[in-house]
Write a protein that holds these residues in place. Structure first.
Motif, PDB file in Angstrom:
ATOM      1  N   GLU A  23       0.830  -1.208   0.000  1.00  0.00           N
ATOM      2  CA  GLU A  23       0.000   0.000   0.000  1.00  0.00           C
ATOM      3  C   GLU A  23       0.865   1.258   0.000  1.00  0.00           C
ATOM      4  O   GLU A  23       0.619   2.201  -0.764  1.00  0.00           O
ATOM      5  CB  GLU A  23      -0.925  -0.012   1.218  1.00  0.00           C
ATOM      6  N   GLN A  24       1.886   1.268   0.848  1.00  0.00           N
ATOM      7  CA  GLN A  24       2.788   2.423   0.906  1.00  0.00           C
ATOM      8  C   GLN A  24       3.517   2.613  -0.418  1.00  0.00           C
ATOM      9  O   GLN A  24       3.633   3.729  -0.929  1.00  0.00           O
ATOM     10  CB  GLN A  24       3.804   2.253   2.044  1.00  0.00           C
ATOM     11  N   ALA A  25       4.029   1.526  -0.987  1.00  0.00           N
ATOM     12  CA  ALA A  25       4.762   1.616  -2.254  1.00  0.00           C
ATOM     13  C   ALA A  25       3.858   2.058  -3.394  1.00  0.00           C
ATOM     14  O   ALA A  25       4.256   2.880  -4.229  1.00  0.00           O
ATOM     15  CB  ALA A  25       5.416   0.273  -2.568  1.00  0.00           C
ATOM     16  N   LEU A  26       2.634   1.544  -3.436  1.00  0.00           N
ATOM     17  CA  LEU A  26       1.696   1.945  -4.485  1.00  0.00           C
ATOM     18  C   LEU A  26       1.350   3.434  -4.380  1.00  0.00           C
ATOM     19  O   LEU A  26       1.226   4.117  -5.399  1.00  0.00           O
ATOM     20  CB  LEU A  26       0.436   1.090  -4.439  1.00  0.00           C
ATOM     21  N   ASN A  27       1.207   3.941  -3.160  1.00  0.00           N
ATOM     22  CA  ASN A  27       0.958   5.371  -2.971  1.00  0.00           C
ATOM     23  C   ASN A  27       2.132   6.201  -3.489  1.00  0.00           C
ATOM     24  O   ASN A  27       1.940   7.235  -4.130  1.00  0.00           O
ATOM     25  CB  ASN A  27       0.695   5.697  -1.501  1.00  0.00           C
ATOM     26  N   LEU A  28       3.352   5.729  -3.223  1.00  0.00           N
ATOM     27  CA  LEU A  28       4.540   6.436  -3.703  1.00  0.00           C
ATOM     28  C   LEU A  28       4.660   6.356  -5.225  1.00  0.00           C
ATOM     29  O   LEU A  28       5.023   7.345  -5.875  1.00  0.00           O
ATOM     30  CB  LEU A  28       5.798   5.875  -3.038  1.00  0.00           C
ATOM     31  N   ALA A  39       5.140  -0.359 -14.041  1.00  0.00           N
ATOM     32  CA  ALA A  39       6.239   0.018 -13.149  1.00  0.00           C
ATOM     33  C   ALA A  39       6.206  -0.820 -11.879  1.00  0.00           C
ATOM     34  O   ALA A  39       5.239  -1.527 -11.608  1.00  0.00           O
ATOM     35  CB  ALA A  39       6.130   1.500 -12.803  1.00  0.00           C
ATOM     36  N   GLY A  40       7.281  -0.733 -11.107  1.00  0.00           N
ATOM     37  CA  GLY A  40       7.309  -1.467  -9.856  1.00  0.00           C
ATOM     38  C   GLY A  40       8.452  -1.048  -8.964  1.00  0.00           C
ATOM     39  O   GLY A  40       9.248  -0.163  -9.298  1.00  0.00           O
ATOM     40  N   LEU A  41       8.537  -1.712  -7.842  1.00  0.00           N
ATOM     41  CA  LEU A  41       9.582  -1.490  -6.855  1.00  0.00           C
ATOM     42  C   LEU A  41      10.746  -2.426  -7.153  1.00  0.00           C
ATOM     43  O   LEU A  41      10.555  -3.641  -7.218  1.00  0.00           O
ATOM     44  CB  LEU A  41       9.035  -1.773  -5.453  1.00  0.00           C
ATOM     45  N   ARG A  42      11.917  -1.862  -7.377  1.00  0.00           N
ATOM     46  CA  ARG A  42      13.115  -2.681  -7.564  1.00  0.00           C
ATOM     47  C   ARG A  42      13.760  -2.896  -6.199  1.00  0.00           C
ATOM     48  O   ARG A  42      14.053  -1.953  -5.487  1.00  0.00           O
ATOM     49  CB  ARG A  42      14.113  -2.020  -8.507  1.00  0.00           C
ATOM     50  N   LEU A  43      13.975  -4.166  -5.852  1.00  0.00           N
ATOM     51  CA  LEU A  43      14.665  -4.547  -4.619  1.00  0.00           C
ATOM     52  C   LEU A  43      15.993  -5.152  -5.033  1.00  0.00           C
ATOM     53  O   LEU A  43      16.036  -6.079  -5.849  1.00  0.00           O
ATOM     54  CB  LEU A  43      13.822  -5.567  -3.847  1.00  0.00           C
ATOM     55  N   PHE A  44      17.098  -4.623  -4.486  1.00  0.00           N
ATOM     56  CA  PHE A  44      18.412  -5.119  -4.878  1.00  0.00           C
ATOM     57  C   PHE A  44      19.379  -5.090  -3.702  1.00  0.00           C
ATOM     58  O   PHE A  44      19.108  -4.489  -2.665  1.00  0.00           O
ATOM     59  CB  PHE A  44      18.962  -4.324  -6.068  1.00  0.00           C
ATOM     60  N   VAL A  92       9.268  -8.149   2.519  1.00  0.00           N
ATOM     61  CA  VAL A  92       9.367  -6.692   2.583  1.00  0.00           C
ATOM     62  C   VAL A  92       8.158  -6.197   3.362  1.00  0.00           C
ATOM     63  O   VAL A  92       7.017  -6.523   3.046  1.00  0.00           O
ATOM     64  CB  VAL A  92       9.386  -6.067   1.175  1.00  0.00           C
ATOM     65  N   ASP A  93       8.424  -5.395   4.395  1.00  0.00           N
ATOM     66  CA  ASP A  93       7.361  -4.860   5.239  1.00  0.00           C
ATOM     67  C   ASP A  93       7.561  -3.353   5.376  1.00  0.00           C
ATOM     68  O   ASP A  93       8.629  -2.826   5.056  1.00  0.00           O
ATOM     69  CB  ASP A  93       7.403  -5.530   6.616  1.00  0.00           C
ATOM     70  N   PHE A  94       6.540  -2.678   5.862  1.00  0.00           N
ATOM     71  CA  PHE A  94       6.623  -1.256   6.155  1.00  0.00           C
ATOM     72  C   PHE A  94       6.407  -1.099   7.642  1.00  0.00           C
ATOM     73  O   PHE A  94       5.398  -1.550   8.175  1.00  0.00           O
ATOM     74  CB  PHE A  94       5.576  -0.451   5.376  1.00  0.00           C
ATOM     75  N   GLU A  95       7.382  -0.476   8.312  1.00  0.00           N
ATOM     76  CA  GLU A  95       7.315  -0.349   9.760  1.00  0.00           C
ATOM     77  C   GLU A  95       7.251   1.115  10.162  1.00  0.00           C
ATOM     78  O   GLU A  95       7.890   1.961   9.540  1.00  0.00           O
ATOM     79  CB  GLU A  95       8.546  -0.996  10.400  1.00  0.00           C
ATOM     80  N   GLN A  96       6.488   1.371  11.230  1.00  0.00           N
ATOM     81  CA  GLN A  96       6.415   2.704  11.803  1.00  0.00           C
ATOM     82  C   GLN A  96       6.787   2.594  13.268  1.00  0.00           C
ATOM     83  O   GLN A  96       6.301   1.716  13.964  1.00  0.00           O
ATOM     84  CB  GLN A  96       5.004   3.273  11.657  1.00  0.00           C
ATOM     85  N   GLY A  97       7.677   3.449  13.706  1.00  0.00           N
ATOM     86  CA  GLY A  97       8.111   3.391  15.093  1.00  0.00           C
ATOM     87  C   GLY A  97       8.705   4.709  15.540  1.00  0.00           C
ATOM     88  O   GLY A  97       8.638   5.712  14.828  1.00  0.00           O
ATOM     89  N   LEU A  98       9.330   4.684  16.702  1.00  0.00           N
ATOM     90  CA  LEU A  98       9.916   5.896  17.272  1.00  0.00           C
ATOM     91  C   LEU A  98      11.043   6.448  16.415  1.00  0.00           C
ATOM     92  O   LEU A  98      11.296   7.651  16.415  1.00  0.00           O
ATOM     93  CB  LEU A  98      10.440   5.606  18.684  1.00  0.00           C
ATOM     94  N   PHE A 103      10.576   1.150   4.863  1.00  0.00           N
ATOM     95  CA  PHE A 103      10.530  -0.238   4.425  1.00  0.00           C
ATOM     96  C   PHE A 103      11.619  -1.034   5.124  1.00  0.00           C
ATOM     97  O   PHE A 103      12.709  -0.523   5.375  1.00  0.00           O
ATOM     98  CB  PHE A 103      10.706  -0.312   2.908  1.00  0.00           C
ATOM     99  N   HIS A 104      11.313  -2.274   5.429  1.00  0.00           N
ATOM    100  CA  HIS A 104      12.247  -3.172   6.114  1.00  0.00           C
ATOM    101  C   HIS A 104      12.227  -4.521   5.403  1.00  0.00           C
ATOM    102  O   HIS A 104      11.164  -5.008   5.023  1.00  0.00           O
ATOM    103  CB  HIS A 104      11.835  -3.342   7.577  1.00  0.00           C
TER     104      HIS A 104
END
Length: 122
Positions: A23-28, A39-44, A92-98, A103-104
């Motif tokens: 969801e976060q990546a699609l918004n970006l 298009a897409g997210l390249r992970l390398f 691949v996950d999206f994390e929110q914290g202090l 992305f993680h």
């Protein structure tokens, strides 16, 4: 695009993406004006960091010819063959914290990470 098995029945490598990360990546992607159907997210993986390797992510307008393409929650993920050797089986996950949000990559192949978690060894 990858599937669960190749035509010869051999299982293909996998990369998973959580719903939050997609969801976060699609918004970006949308904010960049890129079409998520192409298009897409390249992970390398690249050389660098105190542990030797680090992750990279960017948006690409389309996959390269030798990429493996994964699709999760309508997000396309492109991985080149050399990077696949290091990140097969990752999530691949999206994390929110202090410390902020981002992305993680949870990589089962990692044998050690640096103290800040930005680089790794397999």
């Amino acid at each position: 695009m990858s599937t669960d098995a190749a035509p010869n029945g051999e299982e293909l490598p996998k990369i998973e993406v959580t719903e939050d990360a997609a969801e976060q990546a699609l918004n970006l992607l949308d904010s960049e004006g890129l079409d998520p159907k192409v298009a897409g997210l390249r992970l390398f993986v690249q050389q660098g960091g105190c542990a030797g390797l680090s992750y990279g992510m960017r948006f690409d307008g389309e996959p390269e010819e030798d990429d493996t393409v994964f699709e999760h929650h309508d997000l396309r993920v492109f991985v080149d063959p050399a990077s696949m050797n290091y990140i097969e089986g990752s999530v691949v996950d999206f994390e929110q914290g202090l410390q902020g949000a981002g992305f993680h990559v949870d990589n089962p192949n990692v044998v050690s990470e640096c103290g800040c978690g930005e680089s790794f060894r397999t």
